[in-house]
Write an enzyme that holds these catalytic residues in place. Structure first.
Site, PDB file in Angstrom:
ATOM      1  CE1 TYR A  61     -51.881  90.977 -76.410  1.00 53.32           C
ATOM      2  CE2 TYR A  61     -52.975  92.790 -77.496  1.00 53.32           C
ATOM      3  CZ  TYR A  61     -51.831  92.073 -77.235  1.00 53.32           C
ATOM      4  OH  TYR A  61     -50.637  92.453 -77.798  1.00 53.32           O
ATOM      5  CB  SER A 230     -42.846  96.576 -73.819  1.00 48.68           C
ATOM      6  OG  SER A 230     -42.442  96.776 -72.482  1.00 48.68           O
ATOM      7  N   PRO A 231     -43.105 100.065 -75.100  1.00 47.64           N
ATOM      8  CG  PRO A 231     -44.434 101.834 -75.868  1.00 47.64           C
ATOM      9  CD  PRO A 231     -44.464 100.356 -75.608  1.00 47.64           C
ATOM     10  CG  LEU A 232     -44.431 103.755 -71.676  1.00 52.45           C
ATOM     11  CD1 LEU A 232     -45.695 104.063 -70.889  1.00 52.45           C
ATOM     12  CD2 LEU A 232     -43.637 105.037 -71.940  1.00 52.45           C
ATOM     13  CB  ALA A 233     -38.811  99.906 -70.255  1.00 49.44           C
ATOM     14  N   GLY A 235     -42.660 100.187 -67.295  1.00 49.70           N
ATOM     15  CA  GLY A 235     -42.755 101.160 -66.218  1.00 49.70           C
ATOM     16  C   GLY A 235     -41.568 101.224 -65.279  1.00 49.70           C
ATOM     17  CG  PHE A 237     -36.768 103.966 -67.390  1.00 49.90           C
ATOM     18  CD1 PHE A 237     -35.430 104.092 -67.060  1.00 49.90           C
ATOM     19  CD2 PHE A 237     -37.113 103.143 -68.449  1.00 49.90           C
ATOM     20  CE1 PHE A 237     -34.445 103.416 -67.769  1.00 49.90           C
ATOM     21  CE2 PHE A 237     -36.144 102.467 -69.170  1.00 49.90           C
ATOM     22  CZ  PHE A 237     -34.811 102.595 -68.824  1.00 49.90           C
TER      23      PHE A 237
END
Length: 320
Positions: A61, A230-233, A235, A237
């Site tokens: 990272y 990446s649980p928020l895809a 961003g 949405f």
């Protein structure tokens, strides 16, 4: 709070983890500045204020700068290390003078990667080490030897994997003395093949689903903590509604966010966490308000009908 499966010392681990891939300045910059230090400090502080005590790293990272800047924060707060849980990953190597982008689960690379991570973090140990992506040239005996050496030296407490299916995990586990405790994979409302492969069995609607069947069930049965990257895809949405394929889901997310008096990000995580697998989202934002919004997801429980409604909206059609 939750307790990671199969662990006895990792008690009170937060249900949500903060991914640190956004810390440390620009990816290709050789160093970072004071603004980046302030950002890292604030992200960690806000996470702790919101009850998030689990921090996810990887040796790659920001080309190591994410761990380095995190280590600066730890150095300024010596008592903090024992109050948090640090996870890092190894196994990805970028193109260099020796070869192209590649994966490396060799004994020496695993050992050297951990030593470098600990040096950057200024820590004596990692709570968890993950193998970042499957290495087709993996020799499981070498991995087992590396894990044993790191465990015996007190440099790593627990081990896990990332982006592996259940067959790969089962194969590796046969060579290890210690149980793997984590599998980190991409899961979100847009990247939902982990659902599709289960609900479209023997139906044409499932012909384009590519998630490895049985992976979630295997992890649940073996008490591997499933983490969602990446649980928020990314961003999508939360952006302006200009994508017709997600418009209906965006409208529903807005409706639910108003109903629960929270942000869309909160609902996205609540949808993931409603799954009985006990998914631990790993959020990658450096936005302070978004960290706070995500943390509120632990207070939201969607009904069965709300969960399925979001699934139907994003699919654009009813279940089989």
């Amino acid at each position: 709070m939750t307790t990671l499966p199969l662990t006895t010392t990792l008690a009170d681990v937060s249900r949500i983890a903060l991914g640190c891939m956004g810390l440390g300045g620009e990816w290709h910059a050789a160093s970072y500045g004071e603004a980046d230090r302030i950002q890292a400090q604030r992200c960690i502080e806000v996470a702790l204020e919101e009850g998030i005590n689990f921090f996810d790293h990887a040796d790659i990272y920001r080309n190591g700068k994410a761990e380095l800047i995190f280590g600066e924060v730890l150095k300024s707060r010596p008592q903090l290390r024992e109050q948090i849980y640090i996870q890092s990953k190894c196994g990805i190597r970028f193109a260099d003078d020796h070869g192209p982008n590649r994966y490396d689960f060799s004994y020496q690379h695993i050992i050297d990667s951990v030593d470098r991570s600990l040096q950057r973090l200024g820590c004596d140990y990692l709570d968890i080490l993950l193998l970042h992506r499957p290495d087709p040239l993996m020799e499981p005996e070498e991995v087992a030897r590396a894990f044993d050496a790191l465990l015996s030296a007190g440099k790593v407490r627990y081990f896990g994997v990332s982006n592996m299916n259940h067959q790969q995990i089962r194969f590796l586990q046969q060579y290890l003395d210690e149980p793997l405790v984590t599998n980190q994979i991409e899961l979100n409302l847009a990247h939902r093949d982990f659902i599709e492969t289960g609900v479209t069995v023997n139906d044409d609607q499932g012909r384009h689903a590519h998630f490895s069947e049985g992976t979630l069930e295997y992890c649940q049965r073996q008490n591997l903590q499933i983490q969602a990257w990446s649980p928020l895809a990314k961003g999508i949405f939360a952006q302006a509604p200009n994508n017709p394929t997600i418009a209906a889901a965006q409208e529903r997310l807005t409706e639910y966010s108003q109903q629960f008096d929270c942000a869309i990000e909160t609902i996205l995580l609540a949808w993931l966490m409603r799954h009985p697998a006990g998914i631990q989202p790993v959020i990658g934002t450096t936005n302070e308000q978004r960290i706070r919004d995500c943390a509120k997801a632990v207070e939201i429980e969607l009904s069965r009908e709300q969960w399925y409604q979001l699934l139907t909206d994003i699919r654009g059609r009813n279940l089989p």
